[in-house]
Design an enzyme around this catalytic site. Structure first.
Site: not given
Length: 489
Positions: A259-263
């Site tokens: 997800s976006k929290r990973h990049g």
């Protein structure tokens, strides 16, 4: 089915950016088709009108074009089984849904939104048949006709088996069995006349002769619903290829669904971060597929040549940004220089604007060092503005330089360089090497202070000669004089 031409389809919904999971699905569908001499079809699934995002169709086309996934049929180029946009096929679906009603395999459902919402909030709905209590499944024929005649809004639902189980085969995961009690009587046709995603999918795949359905493993439990539809119509089942999840690394070392929290997780976002489309494609191909030979770098044509379904893994794949960066660096190093210059042009402009610069020399020093194109402005920012630096930078044991001999070296270099008329790298190189011999010092003793004065940095891409060539004569000499002045104070 063995004699059929293999046909796969990428059927995205235009609801936003292209996630790497969607791109991998498209890539595998393309590779399966091409590795087996088949056809790759693009279909736009826009039946969920409320979720459509303006410009999303263009994103789909642009992404496929940038990564080289050329479709054989699609909305833009047509084909034998068009139209290839579901909203343009709207009138196709209702007769199929009504056919199932006539055969007793589907039924009209008149339940209001309020009733369904209340049902989902209560435990009754959760415990019975996947969420819907089949209230309208056995309405008397007269009641159905009365409600239809009165213009009561309805949906058409499929009659699912209430007992037993449904088993299907997936080429990656093997035989999968789902208990029928877990299957809801799914809606086939919505009250606005549009088909649901599941229903349109099956009808279109059949009409477009799709032989291989490729999608994420999150759809494994939905597959019996699709198969029961195929069987209700008496149609041949496709070959199913479900792909493993793509995971991301969390800060604590654990993994969870990417997800976006990973990049960055969107193709365009990765490109904006300086990754090349070819590197992204190569890396994504290996997220869940293992080639038979021990190699990692493949062009798209080589992937199509080497790809085989039996190399797809069941295990989740972890999206590793460091590994992607390694791929990217390899691709940058292997680019023809002219191609690198073209790709790097926007980043050169950030530093130099419209100023004329020796781009060949710049590329020579950058190409072996850059891992992402976005690093370029940071690496070459000193060409735009000479950083403020400490005169202690001139002291270097290895080069045998100190504050005293650096003065001598810079004075000699300035005098020599001011005489150079043809400001080219080879000319600068020849003159400075000859000067070092004349001064009876090692090359490094002359070039260390020249490079420090020219760049104002201890670590630079390229050596003194390249930096001087890129700066141009006037700016190079100006900077060497600033360095000399710094040493005098």
């Amino acid at each position: 089915m063995q004699n059929q031409v293999v046909r796969t389809r990428f059927a995205p919904s235009p609801t936003g950016f292209m996630h790497v999971g969607n791109l991998r699905t498209a890539l595998y569908e393309y590779l399966i088709a091409k590795s087996m001499g088949g056809q790759f079809v693009l279909r736009i699934e826009d039946t969920d009108q409320e979720r459509l995002v303006e410009g999303a169709v263009d994103i789909i086309y642009n992404t496929l074009r940038k990564v080289g996934l050329q479709h054989d049929e699609g909305p833009d180029i047509g084909g034998e089984y068009g139209p290839y946009v579901q909203s343009l096929r709207k009138d196709l679906y209702k007769p199929y849904a009504e056919q199932l009603v006539e055969q007793g395999k589907a039924y009209y459902c008149f339940c209001t939104k309020e009733r369904l919402d209340a049902l989902h909030e209560s435990k009754d709905g959760e415990e019975s048949f996947g969420g819907y209590d089949r209230h309208c499944r056995d309405l008397p024929k007269e009641e159905v006709e009365r409600l239809l005649a009165a213009g009561t809004p309805y949906v058409i639902r499929q009659k699912m088996p209430v007992e037993g189980s449904t088993t299907f085969h997936d080429v990656v995961y093997g035989d999968i069995t789902i208990e029928n009690r877990e299957l809801e009587d799914q809606v086939l046709l919505k009250s606005d006349g549009y088909p649901t995603y599941n229903f349109a999918n099956v009808v279109d795949d059949h009409l477009m002769h799709i032989t291989h359905v490729v999608r994420g493993c999150e759809y494994l439990t939905s597959t019996p619903k699709y198969n029961l539809l195929y069987e209700a119509f008496g149609w041949a089942l496709p070959t199913y290829v479900h792909l493993p999840l793509i995971m991301g690394k969390n800060e604590d070392g654990s993994v969870s669904k990417l997800s976006k929290r990973h990049g960055a997780t969107g193709f365009e976002d990765l490109v904006k971060e300086g990754y090349l489309p070819e590197a992204i494609t190569n890396y994504i191909a290996l997220l869940g597929w293992c080639p038979k030979e021990n190699r990692e770098l493949f062009t798209l044509a080589e992937l199509a040549e080497h790809f085989s379904i039996d190399g797809i893994s069941k295990s989740p794949a972890v999206f590793d940004y460091d590994k992607l960066t390694w791929f990217n660096a390899e691709y940058i190093r292997n680019m023809p220089q002219a191609e690198f210059i073209a790709a790097a042009q926007p980043y050169f402009q950030q530093v130099f604007g419209d100023k004329q610069v020796n781009l060949e020399v710049l590329a020579t020093i950058l190409q072996p060092r850059v891992t992402k194109l976005t690093e370029i402005p940071g690496i070459i920012g000193f060409f735009q503005d000479l950083p403020d630096y400490d005169k202690e930078f001139f002291i270097n044991k290895k080069s045998k330089t100190n504050l005293e001999n650096s003065v001598t070296m810079l004075e000699a270099a300035i005098a020599e360089l001011e005489q150079v008329e043809d400001w080219q790298l080879d000319v600068i190189h020849e003159r400075l090497i000859a000067l070092a011999q004349q001064l009876e010092v090692k090359n490094g003793t002359l070039l260390w202070p020249v490079r420090i004065a020219a760049a104002g940095m201890l670590v630079t891409p390229g050596g003194a000669m390249e930096i001087l060539a890129i700066l141009g004569k006037d700016e190079a000499v100006r900077r060497l004089k600033i360095g000399l002045e710094k040493l005098h104070h």
